[in-house]
Design an enzyme around this catalytic site. Sequence first.
Site, short mmCIF file in Angstrom:
data_model
loop_
_atom_site.label_atom_id
_atom_site.label_comp_id
_atom_site.label_asym_id
_atom_site.label_seq_id
_atom_site.Cartn_x
_atom_site.Cartn_y
_atom_site.Cartn_z
N THR A 44 -5.23 7.87 4.90
CA THR A 44 -4.19 8.84 4.54
C THR A 44 -2.79 8.24 4.75
O THR A 44 -1.86 8.55 4.00
CB THR A 44 -4.35 10.15 5.35
OG1 THR A 44 -4.37 9.85 6.73
CG2 THR A 44 -5.62 10.88 4.96
N GLU A 99 7.64 8.88 5.65
CA GLU A 99 8.87 8.57 4.94
C GLU A 99 9.24 7.10 4.98
O GLU A 99 10.09 6.65 4.20
CB GLU A 99 10.01 9.41 5.53
CG GLU A 99 9.79 10.89 5.28
CD GLU A 99 10.79 11.75 6.02
OE1 GLU A 99 11.19 12.77 5.48
OE2 GLU A 99 11.15 11.40 7.16
#
Length: 737
Positions: A626, A697
């Site tokens: 993930t 991010e």
Amino acid sequence: MDFNEAAGTNPIDQTRVVGHAHDRVDGPLKVSGRATYAYEFHNEAPDAAYGYMLGAGIGKGRIEALDTAAAEAAPGVLLVLTHRNAPEQGKKGKGSARAQMASAEVRNFDDPVAFVVAESFEQAREAAHMIRVRYVTEPGRFDLVAERGNAKKPEPKGSTLADTAVGDFEAGFAAAPVQLDVTYTTPDQSHAMIEPHATLAIWHCDRLTVYTSNQMPNWAQHGLASILQMEPTDVRVISRYIGGGFGSKLFVYGDIIITAMAARKLQRPVKMALTRPQIFNHTSHRPATIQRLRIGATPDGAITAIGHEVWCGNQEGGTFETAANQTRLLYAGKHRMTSHRLAVLDLPVGNAMRAPGEAVGLMALECAVDELAERLRMDPIELRVMNDTQFDPETGPERPFSSRKFVECLRTGADRFGWAKRNPKPGQMRDGHWLIGIGVAGAIRENLTMKSAARVTLDPQGQVIVESSMTDIGTGTYTVHAQIAAEMMGVPMERVIVHMGDTDMPEAAGSGGSWGANSSGSGVYAACDKLRRVLAQKAGFNADDVVFAGGKLSQGNRSVTLESLADPQGLSVEAEIDFGDLTKRYAQASFGAHFCEVGVDLATAEVRVRRLMSVAAAGRILNPKTARSQCIGGMTMGIGAALMEQCVVDTRHGYFVNHDLAEYHVPVHADIPDMDVIFLEELDDKSSPLKAKGIGELGICGVGAAVANAVYNACGVRIRDYPLTLDKILPHLPPMV
Ligand code: MOS
């Protein structure tokens, strides 16, 4: 549980489940269409009426006349809500919530003017278009370049100050033997997630439940409560699955507030989704920036002065884009200065989007470093390595980084990507009609943590149920929570059930700023730690050396099954992780390096990304599968920012002209090559008990500059005005041969 000291060895270090690639536990639900998104709770409200929002057609002014008669008489219409009949509201609330249709004032384009509720969606939309509105327009400030001179020093954004200064930047820069002074611009950008903002509002007497698509359910709960002048405990926000957010769903917009008001008035559930064009102008966007970088260096490449000034705009009371953030931490240098200036603009509200600050700040800083390297005739990796720092350069050695493998990221990437084959002289590599270039950029993203709670229940079948108000925005949080609980309790993942996205559950961190998995996962850790102690005591074991494995707890040669210790109604504990001041004592950030190869078409200046590799060091990688998905998502967004994404501002009328996905271009599959992501081994014991840091991010941070630097290396054209569309490059291309 307080997290005030570096984590020692703990059960997560076993890494039987954590740290391994696991498929998403919610994957089968999603691919089979059984994951219920905000607009799809049909069973919860089979009688829901449909709402349609009519947004203002001007950028600034007020409503002078409003004719709703035809709409009110249209078939199926139940309610036409406008500023004339909207209930009294609080002005502002958490999550940037603000009153909707509270007056005749138009604050920005697509500010709601009316909300039509009807038996069907089509009836509501049809009636909304029968409403006649006459506006008085007022002159607006829509042009950042024109307003730059009026920009002022803003209030701090949370703990982020507008300005910082160390030493004497002006004198240090003036004295530097090598000086670089360059200005970059980045445009307004839109989040462009797939699922629109959507809400279903249901009232049970005076208690409100909203099913919505929101990254921060507790912010939404409190924001909604203050606008509707209710107690937060009377508002329940449910956000189980989210089809992307990228920051646009950190906050509260018209869909949430207006459906709640309409449903209360009608005493009937109401649902609505914003249209794609409304998302661009009614919700938030990433504000455009102008960024001046000045770097002074010695001839051998030591940075002696570094200055980063940022100008951006927002509505009155809005926040600034923290684009100079990374420049405070990334490189050494004695004389330093950063500043942010904010101009008042009447464009739609700007707010957080996809790594606010660093994502666009690095597009300037990491290009400037590339330009400096060329000026110095130095390899851009060697220049970065030479100016590495292991402590916060603004405060000095007393504030070291908790962990920092920036140099290792650069070195590993250089090796794996084949950096040595790059020709530093632009325009030297050809492949048919393509000019080929290679570029590099560094990446940093501040590591943020948020206090977070969870409840863990052991049921009589030996299943472990994890509950919190955390969200999974497509990032894998359901899976990571299951892994952490499985690791802690010594059960296989299949025996863990995770619920989230509901403010009736313990308050968790929510998804934002890359703090999600690390913070909320630590909340799950704290709750499991408590459950382990309770179970050990029940079994008559000494809590400190019990082993949880194979669905049992054991000590010495005695063991008992978990289920034998559960009460008939289940055994539940709740705990919270509270992060202390470790982020003050240590600078905390995730690091990376991006390597990019592009082709620039000699005839058309079309840019194609041919290879992209990211190396990341972000503490323990909780789930490499993930985490990789998040990184390639971020890298894709970075390519978008470099080459295509731009909201075009109509500076006369004050709106974003290209407000749909046909005209706001994001990368598609054909734009994206195979991408590589490499995670370096790292544990950060100052970040959390999981020893992880934010990863989501980091993937976007720096990519834009890596692409731009590769374009420069390919064709010798340096564009400082993002995005690098072919019209900007073409006039400067070398003659075709
Ligand atoms: Mo992020 S821009 O905090 O969703």
